[in-house]
Every structure is written in C-alpha cells, then in structure tokens.
Write an enzyme that holds these catalytic residues in place. Structure first.
Site, PDB file in Angstrom:
ATOM      1  N   GLU A 117       0.873  -1.114  -0.179  1.00 46.07           N
ATOM      2  CA  GLU A 117      -0.063  -0.054  -0.150  1.00 46.07           C
ATOM      3  C   GLU A 117       0.957   1.006  -0.006  1.00 46.07           C
ATOM      4  O   GLU A 117       1.760   1.399   1.045  1.00 46.07           O
ATOM      5  CB  GLU A 117      -0.894  -0.090   1.397  1.00 46.07           C
ATOM      6  CG  GLU A 117      -1.532   1.334   1.266  1.00 46.07           C
ATOM      7  CD  GLU A 117      -2.341   1.441   2.836  1.00 46.07           C
ATOM      8  OE1 GLU A 117      -2.556   0.417   3.466  1.00 46.07           O
ATOM      9  OE2 GLU A 117      -2.529   2.610   3.299  1.00 46.07           O
ATOM     10  N   ARG A 141       0.362  10.324   0.567  1.00 48.08           N
ATOM     11  CA  ARG A 141       0.424  11.342   1.113  1.00 48.08           C
ATOM     12  C   ARG A 141       1.978  12.339   0.775  1.00 48.08           C
ATOM     13  O   ARG A 141       1.964  13.249   1.671  1.00 48.08           O
ATOM     14  CB  ARG A 141       0.794  10.774   2.749  1.00 48.08           C
ATOM     15  CG  ARG A 141      -0.197  10.457   3.225  1.00 48.08           C
ATOM     16  CD  ARG A 141      -0.011   9.903   4.896  1.00 48.08           C
ATOM     17  NE  ARG A 141      -0.860   8.659   5.093  1.00 48.08           N
ATOM     18  CZ  ARG A 141      -0.531   7.817   5.830  1.00 48.08           C
ATOM     19  NH1 ARG A 141       0.291   8.183   6.870  1.00 48.08           N
ATOM     20  NH2 ARG A 141      -1.613   6.893   6.269  1.00 48.08           N
ATOM     21  N   LYS A 149     -10.731  -2.043   6.642  1.00 46.91           N
ATOM     22  CA  LYS A 149      -9.597  -1.749   7.544  1.00 46.91           C
ATOM     23  C   LYS A 149     -10.320  -1.142   8.864  1.00 46.91           C
ATOM     24  O   LYS A 149     -11.337  -0.638   8.994  1.00 46.91           O
ATOM     25  CB  LYS A 149      -9.032  -0.445   6.725  1.00 46.91           C
ATOM     26  CG  LYS A 149      -7.935   0.374   7.503  1.00 46.91           C
ATOM     27  CD  LYS A 149      -7.177   1.333   6.397  1.00 46.91           C
ATOM     28  CE  LYS A 149      -6.344   2.275   7.359  1.00 46.91           C
ATOM     29  NZ  LYS A 149      -4.991   2.701   6.708  1.00 46.91           N
TER      30      LYS A 149
HETATM   31  C1  3PG Z   1      -2.136   3.941   7.857  1.00 43.20           C
HETATM   32  O1  3PG Z   1      -2.164   4.839   6.985  1.00 43.20           O
HETATM   33  O2  3PG Z   1      -2.849   2.845   7.608  1.00 43.20           O
HETATM   34  C2  3PG Z   1      -1.282   4.109   8.788  1.00 43.20           C
HETATM   35  O3  3PG Z   1      -0.726   5.553   9.098  1.00 43.20           O
HETATM   36  C3  3PG Z   1      -0.045   3.320   9.346  1.00 43.20           C
HETATM   37  O4  3PG Z   1       0.018   3.087  10.524  1.00 43.20           O
HETATM   38  P1  3PG Z   1       1.400   3.010  11.252  1.00 43.20           P
HETATM   39  O5  3PG Z   1       2.492   4.138  10.711  1.00 43.20           O
HETATM   40  O6  3PG Z   1       1.176   3.153  12.601  1.00 43.20           O
HETATM   41  O7  3PG Z   1       1.898   1.693  11.019  1.00 43.20           O
END
Ligand code: 3PG
Length: 206
Positions: A40, A44, A127
């Site tokens: 994924e 951003r 999710k």
């Molecule tokens: C996402 O977009 O799913 C999260 O920002 C990922 O979360 P993490 O950086 O805590 O793994």
C-alpha cells in the site's frame, strides 16, 4: 482480485510512504522478496503516484494506493495502475468512485455504526483504523460477535511486537503497518534490511 483476496496474500500489508520515487522499485522488490506481495503506497507525498507507477510492474507484487480521501484520489490511483485502494474511512462519494472505477477498496471503520454503514453497502472486508487508538484487539474482539460477517485489516500503531495480538483474532485477515518500510532504511538504501523485516513479518502466524 477483490479486497478479501488481497488481505489473504500475506499476514502484513506494508504501509509505504515514499519521499523519493527512485526508492519505489527497489523497495517493492525488497518487500516482495521477503514474502509480502500486497503493498500500500499512501497518497501523502508528491512522489506517491510516481512511486505507484514505478512499482506496478514488479513481478509478484500487487500494488495499491492508500490514504484515498476523495473520488479524485480514487481516479488518480487507478490511472497510476493501483490494483486496490485503502482509505482511513469512507464517504458515499468515495465508495461510488471506487465502484465506478472498478477499484477493489478496503474502506476504514472504527465503530460498530461505521461497520454497519459499510455492510449496508456490501463491504465485508474493512480496514480497522486507527487500530491502536480505536481500542486495539479488545475492540475487534468486541465487534466479532455482533458483526460476525466482517473481516478486518487493522492498521495504525501495529508493529512486529504487537501484530500477533491482532493476527490471532478470528475476524482479522491481516494487518497493515509502516514498520516494515522504515524511512531510515529507505534513505540508506538498505534493501536487504527491508527484506529481513519483510521476512519476519511474512512469517507471523495467523
Ligand atoms: C495507515 O495509514 O494505515 C497508518 O498510517 C499506518 O500506521 P502505522 O504507521 O502506525 O503503521
């Protein structure tokens, strides 16, 4: 491949934020080599769509776009070659766009009412975000009995040290997390280090 198939590929979906599109191909190869095919890429950073374009041809990889917030994001992700989408939440417009584009989507939910709204739209693979802050494994366990049809990919605050607490739950298919693609290793070009993290993640029982 639908959202469920994508979640079934491996116990962990790397959540990747790419600052430099030149990192995208070696990163994808390193993660796939470690046993994590579903990737994924979050929308951003300005480099995200170029990163997706650079990753889509990596053999064995299934590249998706994350942080889809708008219908426009869905269209851009699809045009870049993303094979699935992930969103921290959902809006009717976002779901309409994903369905219109034929982009399998993992929409985000953090409460029973959000899960019910998505079930009503036909989404059973979701999710759970932000997993740690929204109640962690206890919350997923609590939603398991009344919302039995739903399967989750929890994301947000998950790491090598707590992933097993999620993966052992019957309503969890896989988890998402950024810990397997740390910015420091990408900057250093330590692709073997990333493959090692991916191997450890791919070996997590579920
Ligand atoms: C996402 O977009 O799913 C999260 O920002 C990922 O979360 P993490 O950086 O805590 O793994």
């Amino acid at each position: 491949m639908n959202a469920r198939d994508i979640c079934d590929l491996a116990p962990v979906i790397p959540v990747i934020t790419v600052k430099d599109a030149a990192h995208a191909a070696p990163l994808a190869k390193a993660l796939v080599a470690g046993g994590l095919p579903a990737l994924e890429v979050t929308l951003r950073t300005p480099a995200a769509l170029d990163a997706i374009r650079a990753m889509v041809d990596i053999e064995g990889g299934v590249v998706g776009a994350g942080t889809l917030l708008t219908a426009q994001d869905v269209k851009k992700a699809k045009a870049a070659g993303a094979r699935f989408g992930v969103s921290p939440g959902f809006t009717p417009e976002l779901l309409d766009a994903a369905e219109g584009e034929g982009l399998p989507l993992l929409p985000g939910a953090a409460t029973p009412s959000e899960v019910m709204a998505l079930l009503a739209r036909g989404y059973e693979t979701l999710k759970f975000f932000p997993a740690g802050a929204a109640g962690g494994p206890a919350m997923l366990k609590g939603m398991g009995a009344p919302l039995a049809a739903v399967r989750f990919c929890p994301t947000g605050g998950i790491s090598a040290s707590n992933a097993h607490e999620y993966l052992s739950l019957p309503n969890v298919l896989c988890v998402g997390g950024s810990w397997v693609a740390p910015g420091g290793l990408m900057e250093a070009g330590d692709w073997d280090g990333i493959t090692a993290l991916a191997k450890e993640a791919a070996g997590l029982p579920r």
